[in-house]
Design a protein around this motif. Structure first.
Motif, PDB file in Angstrom:
ATOM      1  N   ASN A 504      -1.077 -20.652   7.850  1.00  0.00           N
ATOM      2  CA  ASN A 504      -1.870 -19.447   7.669  1.00  0.00           C
ATOM      3  C   ASN A 504      -2.145 -19.299   6.176  1.00  0.00           C
ATOM      4  N   LEU A 505      -3.401 -19.148   5.804  1.00  0.00           N
ATOM      5  CA  LEU A 505      -3.786 -19.026   4.402  1.00  0.00           C
ATOM      6  C   LEU A 505      -4.342 -17.631   4.151  1.00  0.00           C
ATOM      7  N   TRP A 506      -3.675 -16.882   3.300  1.00  0.00           N
ATOM      8  CA  TRP A 506      -4.109 -15.524   2.984  1.00  0.00           C
ATOM      9  C   TRP A 506      -3.999 -15.274   1.479  1.00  0.00           C
ATOM     10  N   LEU A 507      -4.876 -14.446   0.970  1.00  0.00           N
ATOM     11  CA  LEU A 507      -4.737 -13.862  -0.362  1.00  0.00           C
ATOM     12  C   LEU A 507      -4.476 -12.378  -0.150  1.00  0.00           C
ATOM     13  N   ILE A 508      -3.353 -11.894  -0.672  1.00  0.00           N
ATOM     14  CA  ILE A 508      -2.953 -10.507  -0.472  1.00  0.00           C
ATOM     15  C   ILE A 508      -2.736  -9.851  -1.829  1.00  0.00           C
ATOM     16  N   ALA A 509      -3.566  -8.900  -2.169  1.00  0.00           N
ATOM     17  CA  ALA A 509      -3.438  -8.218  -3.457  1.00  0.00           C
ATOM     18  C   ALA A 509      -2.070  -7.554  -3.570  1.00  0.00           C
ATOM     19  N   SER A 510      -1.558  -7.510  -4.782  1.00  0.00           N
ATOM     20  CA  SER A 510      -0.214  -6.970  -4.986  1.00  0.00           C
ATOM     21  C   SER A 510      -0.109  -5.493  -4.608  1.00  0.00           C
ATOM     22  N   LYS A 511      -1.232  -4.784  -4.568  1.00  0.00           N
ATOM     23  CA  LYS A 511      -1.179  -3.360  -4.214  1.00  0.00           C
ATOM     24  C   LYS A 511      -1.045  -3.132  -2.704  1.00  0.00           C
ATOM     25  N   VAL A 512      -1.239  -4.195  -1.909  1.00  0.00           N
ATOM     26  CA  VAL A 512      -1.083  -4.079  -0.462  1.00  0.00           C
ATOM     27  C   VAL A 512       0.401  -4.131  -0.117  1.00  0.00           C
ATOM     28  N   LYS A 513       0.885  -3.107   0.544  1.00  0.00           N
ATOM     29  CA  LYS A 513       2.293  -3.024   0.913  1.00  0.00           C
ATOM     30  C   LYS A 513       2.450  -3.098   2.433  1.00  0.00           C
ATOM     31  N   GLY A 514       3.582  -3.643   2.860  1.00  0.00           N
ATOM     32  CA  GLY A 514       3.862  -3.740   4.284  1.00  0.00           C
ATOM     33  C   GLY A 514       3.483  -5.073   4.901  1.00  0.00           C
ATOM     34  N   TRP A 515       2.888  -5.955   4.088  1.00  0.00           N
ATOM     35  CA  TRP A 515       2.487  -7.266   4.607  1.00  0.00           C
ATOM     36  C   TRP A 515       3.718  -8.159   4.790  1.00  0.00           C
ATOM     37  N   VAL A 516       3.808  -8.824   5.940  1.00  0.00           N
ATOM     38  CA  VAL A 516       4.897  -9.774   6.197  1.00  0.00           C
ATOM     39  C   VAL A 516       4.283 -11.048   6.767  1.00  0.00           C
ATOM     40  N   ASP A 517       4.500 -12.164   6.111  1.00  0.00           N
ATOM     41  CA  ASP A 517       4.028 -13.443   6.657  1.00  0.00           C
ATOM     42  C   ASP A 517       4.744 -13.698   7.982  1.00  0.00           C
ATOM     43  N   ASN A 518       4.009 -14.108   8.998  1.00  0.00           N
ATOM     44  CA  ASN A 518       4.649 -14.432  10.270  1.00  0.00           C
ATOM     45  C   ASN A 518       3.846 -15.497  10.999  1.00  0.00           C
ATOM     46  N   ALA A 519       4.547 -16.321  11.756  1.00  0.00           N
ATOM     47  CA  ALA A 519       3.908 -17.453  12.429  1.00  0.00           C
ATOM     48  C   ALA A 519       2.853 -17.058  13.456  1.00  0.00           C
ATOM     49  N   PRO A 520       3.039 -15.973  14.229  1.00  0.00           N
ATOM     50  CA  PRO A 520       1.975 -15.592  15.167  1.00  0.00           C
ATOM     51  C   PRO A 520       0.692 -15.142  14.460  1.00  0.00           C
ATOM     52  N   ASN A 521       0.766 -14.926  13.147  1.00  0.00           N
ATOM     53  CA  ASN A 521      -0.395 -14.513  12.350  1.00  0.00           C
ATOM     54  C   ASN A 521      -0.951 -13.184  12.850  1.00  0.00           C
ATOM     55  N   GLU A 522      -0.033 -12.276  13.135  1.00  0.00           N
ATOM     56  CA  GLU A 522      -0.401 -10.940  13.606  1.00  0.00           C
ATOM     57  C   GLU A 522      -0.195  -9.940  12.469  1.00  0.00           C
ATOM     58  N   HIS A 523      -1.260  -9.238  12.087  1.00  0.00           N
ATOM     59  CA  HIS A 523      -1.190  -8.340  10.935  1.00  0.00           C
ATOM     60  C   HIS A 523      -1.990  -7.074  11.205  1.00  0.00           C
ATOM     61  N   LEU A 524      -1.429  -6.190  12.010  1.00  0.00           N
ATOM     62  CA  LEU A 524      -2.098  -4.928  12.311  1.00  0.00           C
ATOM     63  C   LEU A 524      -2.191  -4.065  11.051  1.00  0.00           C
ATOM     64  N   SER A 525      -3.343  -3.480  10.834  1.00  0.00           N
ATOM     65  CA  SER A 525      -3.542  -2.639   9.646  1.00  0.00           C
ATOM     66  C   SER A 525      -2.667  -1.388   9.687  1.00  0.00           C
ATOM     67  N   LYS A 526      -2.196  -1.003  10.876  1.00  0.00           N
ATOM     68  CA  LYS A 526      -1.361   0.191  10.985  1.00  0.00           C
ATOM     69  C   LYS A 526      -0.060   0.050  10.206  1.00  0.00           C
ATOM     70  N   TYR A 527       0.357  -1.171   9.921  1.00  0.00           N
ATOM     71  CA  TYR A 527       1.597  -1.390   9.192  1.00  0.00           C
ATOM     72  C   TYR A 527       1.375  -1.486   7.675  1.00  0.00           C
ATOM     73  N   LEU A 528       0.139  -1.472   7.240  1.00  0.00           N
ATOM     74  CA  LEU A 528      -0.162  -1.700   5.826  1.00  0.00           C
ATOM     75  C   LEU A 528      -0.457  -0.393   5.095  1.00  0.00           C
ATOM     76  N   SER A 529      -0.253  -0.421   3.782  1.00  0.00           N
ATOM     77  CA  SER A 529      -0.588   0.715   2.935  1.00  0.00           C
ATOM     78  C   SER A 529      -1.006   0.189   1.574  1.00  0.00           C
ATOM     79  N   LEU A 530      -1.510   1.069   0.741  1.00  0.00           N
ATOM     80  CA  LEU A 530      -1.972   0.691  -0.595  1.00  0.00           C
ATOM     81  C   LEU A 530      -1.180   1.454  -1.648  1.00  0.00           C
ATOM     82  N   ALA A 531      -0.622   0.729  -2.595  1.00  0.00           N
ATOM     83  CA  ALA A 531       0.097   1.368  -3.698  1.00  0.00           C
ATOM     84  C   ALA A 531      -0.910   1.836  -4.739  1.00  0.00           C
ATOM     85  N   GLU A 532      -0.603   2.930  -5.393  1.00  0.00           N
ATOM     86  CA  GLU A 532      -1.482   3.427  -6.452  1.00  0.00           C
ATOM     87  C   GLU A 532      -1.387   2.501  -7.651  1.00  0.00           C
ATOM     88  N   GLN A 533      -2.533   2.175  -8.243  1.00  0.00           N
ATOM     89  CA  GLN A 533      -2.552   1.301  -9.418  1.00  0.00           C
ATOM     90  C   GLN A 533      -3.466   1.864 -10.484  1.00  0.00           C
TER      91      GLN A 533
END
Length: 533
Positions: A504-533
């Protein structure tokens, strides 16, 4: 004094303006590069991951994958399973509503599952629900849809009856094919039910806007049962087919996430973005099958020798630039219910030691230097990387055994049609991407009863017996142990030799929080948030 009052009034005015503007300024909007334009937002017609990423944000099935790729309750808060494993009773959440405020009911799932199996729908992945009683026959037009093994016991209780025990049913129900559709909207709007203003969904987000080939915007769904935990206000999906353009937008901070990028950029990106570059094993394998019906590939020693002599590190690192990962197991790593896959004994050896062992094995089988000539044809589907892989493998076999290796390529549909129709061959390239996170999806390929995907016609009664036992075993730990025993036979016999795992190839900005690499490649946006920068 006048100056002080003026400054105070000015400050108060500015403060008021900032308070008025703050909601808009504070809106959390995630910008997701999605590798292409979705062909559809109709659950029944989706077939690729870039569609699944979107529809799984809009809709929620009975089960879902959490941030780490594990199956957890979704619209169903709980379930019970009958003693024989053939009846699942799901309890839907009382707070589960559609985005129009109406409740999500068991009848919604009955309607949706029947729609999937109705041959008139021509669902792309109707087979995902085949374990449900009569699904296969209904989909083939042999029974009416009301014979499907799904029943609304009451408004919030769904009973699902299976053809036979299916230990991985919960994974299947997290597939986009098993997402519910809003009956009222579908019947009112027909094919237009997927359009903004008409699409009624039950997931963490609802469709706000869709400009084809430009962007798709989903907004937080206030009717979602867990809306209080959703940190994002909007998610904007961009169809980033142009890898170079996507990278430029990520570099300019116009995108927070980019899915897929050219492998030849990995070194540069890692240098520029460090930990923002995510490369993790995917539930996919790149393998060569040996035709066990033909000599000398019916000899386990020959298959093992050929497998040992392949330099997987070179294939993954030099040809794929790290976008594929060296692999030795039939089951891809990263399946939580299975654990570490089984590997052949030679996996722990250095390549030099493997080569020596391979030559000895091949000599024992009567081939190689001083023995019978070794003639091998490698078949692959037309693709520049597949050709480079075949050329490199041929070189490995020529150097190790003095083999005479030729290459044969066909377009992808002809290549797989030939294999699936039982055509004879020596060695053939194939790949498999899991549709659900269970080891069975890989291990079932080599059962003798699998007339479609057992390309090499491997036939081992002991293996088949273990797989049958795994289907009947209810205890997850015991079932995993049985499947490990089965995979160990494949590691020993090498009917197929796995070369690489997909990544799985992804670019994830450092301000994105809650991202977890996983083999099923499942990444629901409900688990993500944005840190203030």
């Amino acid at each position: 004094m006048m100056s002080v009052k003026f400054n105070l009034r000015t400050a108060l005015l500015l403060g008021t303006l900032m308070l008025i503007a703050s909601p808009a300024l504070a809106e959390a909007v995630l910008q997701r590069g999605n590798s292409g334009e979705p062909n559809t937002l109709d659950q029944s017609q989706t077939s690729i991951d870039i569609e699944a990423f979107i529809v799984k944000d809009l809709y929620e099935g009975l089960t879902i994958y959490d941030a780490s790729g594990k199956i957890v309750p979704g619209t169903a808060e709980s379930w019970k399973v009958s003693d024989d494993g053939t009846v699942y009773t799901f309890k839907l959440r009382d707070k589960a509503n559609w985005s129009d405020g109406t409740p999500v009911t068991a009848e919604d799932f009955v309607f949706s599952y029947r729609r999937i199996e109705d041959p008139k729908t021509a669902a792309k992945y109707a087979n995902i629900l085949y374990p449900i009683k009569n699904a296969d026959k209904i989909n083939k037009g042999e029974l009416p849809v009301d014979q499907l093994g799904v029943k609304a016991v009451d408004a919030k209780t769904l009973e699902v009856t299976l053809e036979r025990a299916t230990p991985f049913l919960l994974e299947l129900l997290a597939h986009q094919t098993a997402l519910p559709v809003n009956k009222a909207s579908l019947e009112k709007n027909g094919a237009d039910f997927v359009k903004p203003g008409k699409l009624v969904s039950n997931g963490a987000f609802k469709l706000l806007e869709h400009v084809p080939n430009d962007h798709l915007t989903a907004g937080k769904n206030p009717e979602y049962w867990d809306a209080a935990s959703v940190k994002l206000d909007k998610v904007v999906f961009y169809p980033t087919e142009d890898d170079a353009a996507a990278l430029r937008r990520f570099e300019a901070k116009e995108m927070d996430i980019v899915f897929n990028f050219s492998a030849d950029q990995i070194a540069r990106l890692r240098k520029s973005f460090g930990e923002q570059v995510h490369i993790s094993p995917r539930l996919g394998t790149y393998y060569y099958a040996f035709d066990s019906r033909t000599e000398p590939f019916n000899d386990v020693r020959v298959r093992n020798a050929l497998s040992m002599a392949i330099d997987r590190d070179f294939l993954a690192n030099e040809i794929y630039s790290g976008a594929q990962l060296p692999a030795y197991s039939v089951v891809a790593p990263g399946i939580a219910s299975y654990g570490e896959p089984e590997k052949p004994a030679f996996a722990s050896m250095s390549q030099l030691d493997r080569d020596d062992k391979a030559v000895a094995l091949m000599k024992e089988a009567g081939y190689g230097e001083g023995g019978k000539p070794l003639n091998i044809e490698i078949r692959y589907n037309t693709n520049a990387n597949h050709e480079r892989i075949a050329t490199a493998v041929a070189d490995n076999w020529k150097k190790a055994f003095g083999a005479n290796v030729t290459l044969m390529n066909l377009d992808v549909s002809s290549h797989y049609a030939y294999l699936q129709e039982g055509g004879k061959f020596n060695v053939a390239r194939a790949g498999w991407i899991a549709d659900y996170a269970d080891a069975e999806t890989f291990l079932a390929l080599d059962m003798s009863t699998n007339k479609t995907f057992n390309y090499g016609h491997y036939n081992n009664p002991e293996y088949d017996a273990l797989m049958k036992q795994s289907y009947d075993e209810r205890d997850p730990v015991a079932r995993s142990k049985i499947m490990h025993q089965a995979e160990a036979l494949l590691a020993r016999d090498q009917p197929v030799t796995t070369l690489m795992n997909s990544a799985n190839l992804w670019l994830i900005a450092s301000k994105v929080k809650g991202w977890v690499d996983n083999a099923p490649n499942e990444h629901l946006s409900k688990y993500l948030s944005l840190a203030e920068q």
